[in-house]
Design a protein around this motif. Structure first.
Motif, PDB file in Angstrom:
ATOM      1  N   CYS A  65       2.196   3.176   0.884  1.00 19.74           N
ATOM      2  CA  CYS A  65       0.832   3.156   1.446  1.00 19.74           C
ATOM      3  C   CYS A  65       0.851   3.326   2.968  1.00 19.74           C
ATOM      4  O   CYS A  65      -0.066   3.913   3.531  1.00 19.74           O
ATOM      5  N   HIS A  70      -2.599   5.325   3.039  1.00 20.14           N
ATOM      6  CA  HIS A  70      -3.541   4.964   1.981  1.00 20.14           C
ATOM      7  C   HIS A  70      -4.619   4.025   2.503  1.00 20.14           C
ATOM      8  O   HIS A  70      -4.330   3.107   3.271  1.00 20.14           O
ATOM      9  N   CYS A  72      -6.061   1.184   1.981  1.00 22.57           N
ATOM     10  CA  CYS A  72      -5.927  -0.049   1.192  1.00 22.57           C
ATOM     11  C   CYS A  72      -5.385  -1.176   2.075  1.00 22.57           C
ATOM     12  O   CYS A  72      -5.076  -0.964   3.243  1.00 22.57           O
ATOM     13  N   TRP A 114       0.468   4.787  -6.094  1.00 27.87           N
ATOM     14  CA  TRP A 114       0.536   4.145  -4.780  1.00 27.87           C
ATOM     15  C   TRP A 114       1.259   2.811  -4.876  1.00 27.87           C
ATOM     16  O   TRP A 114       1.146   2.090  -5.873  1.00 27.87           O
ATOM     17  N   CYS A 116       0.552   0.081  -3.614  1.00 25.46           N
ATOM     18  CA  CYS A 116      -0.297  -1.098  -3.835  1.00 25.46           C
ATOM     19  C   CYS A 116      -0.563  -1.377  -5.312  1.00 25.46           C
ATOM     20  O   CYS A 116      -1.001  -2.472  -5.673  1.00 25.46           O
TER      21      CYS A 116
HETATM   22 ZN   LIG Z   1      -2.279   1.487  -1.215  1.00 28.48          ZN
END
Ligand SMILES: [Zn+2]
Length: 155
Positions: A65, A70, A72, A114, A116
């Motif tokens: 990430c 990303h 997030c 991903w 996460c």
């Molecule tokens: Zn992520």
């Protein structure tokens, strides 16, 4: 006490960037357990996908990430050397997009998983994760991503 300050430590951690990361190993292990057969790090394919499932015409990228920017909870832009990191991450994203276009136009299906979804406080449980990957492989969808939110179809 840790000998490194937090800043130095996180810098060291970012410097260690390699294939065979822990999230990637987890995905490989899950697929293997389910009996899928795959190849690794196919350098002949655009973007060098982490996992190639020829039978399903599918490639999988396991994305960190931080490295791929990303949107997030695992990503935040570093407060120091911001310009450097921002350029690096944007370059990665540009490469990702290019590889994606090439793969799709060569008839490959592309799945991004991903980090996460695999680790951290919001990770998916392994049964759900495995089911999600397996279900996607069985579809004929061109592309999708799996994050902590679950699976999303891409256009
Ligand atoms: Zn992520």
């Amino acid at each position: 006490m840790d000998v490194h300050s937090k800043a130095v430590r996180s810098k060291n951690m970012r410097a260690i960037r390699s294939k065979n990361t822990k999230p990637e190993l987890l995905v490989r292990w899950l697929l293997h357990t389910q009996g899928f057969r795959f190849r690794l790090h196919a350098r002949k394919l655009p973007g060098t996908p982490d996992i190639v499932l020829k039978k399903y015409n599918a490639v999988i990228f396991v994305h960190g990430c931080f490295w791929h920017g990303h949107n997030c909870h695992l990503f935040s832009m570093p407060k120091t050397r911001t310009e450097f990191w921002s350029k690096k991450i944007n370059d990665n994203r540009r490469r990702d997009k290019l590889a994606y276009k090439q793969l799709i136009s060569n008839g490959w299906r592309v799945l991004y998983i991903w980090e996460c979804a695999l680790q951290g406080r919001k990770k998916l449980n392994q049964v759900r994760l495995t089911d999600t990957i397996e279900e996607w492989l069985m579809t004929e969808e061109f592309s999708a991503e799996i994050s902590y939110l679950g699976v999303t179809t891409l256009n």
